[in-house]
Write a protein that holds these residues in place. Structure first.
Motif, PDB file in Angstrom:
ATOM      1  N   GLY A  59     -87.522 -66.563  27.424  1.00 39.63           N
ATOM      2  CA  GLY A  59     -88.099 -65.324  26.925  1.00 39.63           C
ATOM      3  C   GLY A  59     -89.339 -64.861  27.672  1.00 39.63           C
ATOM      4  O   GLY A  59     -89.766 -63.722  27.524  1.00 39.63           O
ATOM      5  N   VAL A  60     -89.938 -65.730  28.481  1.00 42.56           N
ATOM      6  CA  VAL A  60     -91.135 -65.381  29.232  1.00 42.56           C
ATOM      7  C   VAL A  60     -90.747 -64.493  30.416  1.00 42.56           C
ATOM      8  O   VAL A  60     -89.725 -64.701  31.058  1.00 42.56           O
ATOM      9  CB  VAL A  60     -91.852 -66.656  29.740  1.00 42.56           C
ATOM     10  CG1 VAL A  60     -93.000 -66.328  30.659  1.00 42.56           C
ATOM     11  CG2 VAL A  60     -92.307 -67.494  28.566  1.00 42.56           C
ATOM     12  N   SER A  61     -91.566 -63.491  30.702  1.00 48.38           N
ATOM     13  CA  SER A  61     -91.324 -62.595  31.832  1.00 48.38           C
ATOM     14  C   SER A  61     -92.275 -62.932  32.966  1.00 48.38           C
ATOM     15  O   SER A  61     -93.373 -63.442  32.742  1.00 48.38           O
ATOM     16  CB  SER A  61     -91.533 -61.142  31.424  1.00 48.38           C
ATOM     17  OG  SER A  61     -90.602 -60.773  30.443  1.00 48.38           O
ATOM     18  N   GLY A  62     -91.853 -62.625  34.196  1.00 49.10           N
ATOM     19  CA  GLY A  62     -92.705 -62.895  35.342  1.00 49.10           C
ATOM     20  C   GLY A  62     -92.169 -62.253  36.604  1.00 49.10           C
ATOM     21  O   GLY A  62     -91.085 -61.662  36.626  1.00 49.10           O
ATOM     22  N   LEU A  63     -92.946 -62.379  37.659  1.00 44.87           N
ATOM     23  CA  LEU A  63     -92.614 -61.824  38.966  1.00 44.87           C
ATOM     24  C   LEU A  63     -92.223 -62.974  39.880  1.00 44.87           C
ATOM     25  O   LEU A  63     -93.054 -63.828  40.180  1.00 44.87           O
ATOM     26  CB  LEU A  63     -93.823 -61.065  39.530  1.00 44.87           C
ATOM     27  CG  LEU A  63     -93.605 -60.278  40.794  1.00 44.87           C
ATOM     28  CD1 LEU A  63     -92.652 -59.103  40.540  1.00 44.87           C
ATOM     29  CD2 LEU A  63     -94.935 -59.763  41.327  1.00 44.87           C
ATOM     30  N   LEU A  64     -90.959 -63.019  40.293  1.00 46.38           N
ATOM     31  CA  LEU A  64     -90.474 -64.065  41.189  1.00 46.38           C
ATOM     32  C   LEU A  64     -90.709 -63.623  42.626  1.00 46.38           C
ATOM     33  O   LEU A  64     -90.300 -62.528  43.026  1.00 46.38           O
ATOM     34  CB  LEU A  64     -88.985 -64.329  40.950  1.00 46.38           C
ATOM     35  CG  LEU A  64     -88.374 -65.464  41.764  1.00 46.38           C
ATOM     36  CD1 LEU A  64     -89.018 -66.802  41.404  1.00 46.38           C
ATOM     37  CD2 LEU A  64     -86.868 -65.537  41.538  1.00 46.38           C
ATOM     38  N   SER A  65     -91.367 -64.463  43.385  1.00 42.67           N
ATOM     39  CA  SER A  65     -91.732 -64.145  44.759  1.00 42.67           C
ATOM     40  C   SER A  65     -91.158 -65.196  45.707  1.00 42.67           C
ATOM     41  O   SER A  65     -91.329 -66.394  45.486  1.00 42.67           O
ATOM     42  CB  SER A  65     -93.260 -64.116  44.855  1.00 42.67           C
ATOM     43  OG  SER A  65     -93.669 -63.946  46.177  1.00 42.67           O
ATOM     44  N   TRP A  66     -90.460 -64.745  46.771  1.00 43.39           N
ATOM     45  CA  TRP A  66     -89.919 -65.648  47.782  1.00 43.39           C
ATOM     46  C   TRP A  66     -89.727 -64.872  49.086  1.00 43.39           C
ATOM     47  O   TRP A  66     -89.343 -63.715  49.074  1.00 43.39           O
ATOM     48  CB  TRP A  66     -88.600 -66.280  47.335  1.00 43.39           C
ATOM     49  CG  TRP A  66     -87.404 -65.384  47.431  1.00 43.39           C
ATOM     50  CD1 TRP A  66     -86.482 -65.322  48.439  1.00 43.39           C
ATOM     51  CD2 TRP A  66     -86.989 -64.392  46.482  1.00 43.39           C
ATOM     52  NE1 TRP A  66     -85.532 -64.376  48.179  1.00 43.39           N
ATOM     53  CE2 TRP A  66     -85.823 -63.784  46.985  1.00 43.39           C
ATOM     54  CE3 TRP A  66     -87.489 -63.952  45.262  1.00 43.39           C
ATOM     55  CZ2 TRP A  66     -85.147 -62.773  46.309  1.00 43.39           C
ATOM     56  CZ3 TRP A  66     -86.825 -62.942  44.600  1.00 43.39           C
ATOM     57  CH2 TRP A  66     -85.670 -62.377  45.123  1.00 43.39           C
ATOM     58  N   ASN A  67     -90.011 -65.515  50.202  1.00 45.21           N
ATOM     59  CA  ASN A  67     -89.787 -64.950  51.548  1.00 45.21           C
ATOM     60  C   ASN A  67     -90.261 -63.504  51.678  1.00 45.21           C
ATOM     61  O   ASN A  67     -89.601 -62.682  52.302  1.00 45.21           O
ATOM     62  CB  ASN A  67     -88.307 -65.022  51.926  1.00 45.21           C
ATOM     63  CG  ASN A  67     -87.819 -66.434  52.108  1.00 45.21           C
ATOM     64  OD1 ASN A  67     -88.614 -67.357  52.255  1.00 45.21           O
ATOM     65  ND2 ASN A  67     -86.527 -66.626  52.076  1.00 45.21           N
TER      66      ASN A  67
END
Length: 132
Positions: A59-67
């Motif tokens: 249920g937690v939201s977030g910003l996924l960052s890769w490459n």
């Protein structure tokens, strides 16, 4: 004779609407409660799996960052070592393909040619198998 009819097995349907790809790259999930550093282990245009030592709760939201890419999403499942993220908007397919192409597969020689004895006959078992 309905008692003796064999029930037909129904194959379970795939829940995912899009293909997912195995990847292996560093990633960070940025959240209000703190960042989680880990590795992406699979990716699709709709979601990803993040392997991390302390996954956030469902249920937690977030910003996924890769490459150099960042996509907002929500945790839809979590266990002890990983979590599943569904993206708010689909990731462009060229980003998925770019990430898949960057997966490094270590390859090595099939055999150490220096340790293969030359001039020896095959064992009897190996020659019988090849004759069959």
């Amino acid at each position: 004779m309905g008692l003796f009819r064999r029930k037909q097995a129904i194959a379970p349907q795939e829940r995912r609407a899009t293909a997912r790809y195995a990847v292996d790259c560093p990633a960070t999930l940025k959240m209000l409660g703190g960042d989680r550093v880990g590795r992406l282990s699979d990716l699709s245009d709709a979601g990803a799996r993040l392997e991390t030592s302390n996954p956030p709760a469902e249920g937690v939201s977030g910003l996924l960052s890769w490459n150099g890419h960042e996509h907002f999403g929500k945790i839809v499942w979590a266990n002890d070592k990983s979590c599943g993220i569904i993206f708010e908007r689909p990731v462009p397919m060229h980003v998925v393909e770019e990430t898949v192409e960057q997966v490094e597969v270590q390859t090595g020689p099939v055999a150490n040619f220096g340790k293969i004895p030359l001039g020896q006959k095959r064992s009897r078992r190996a020659s019988l198998v090849s004759d069959a």
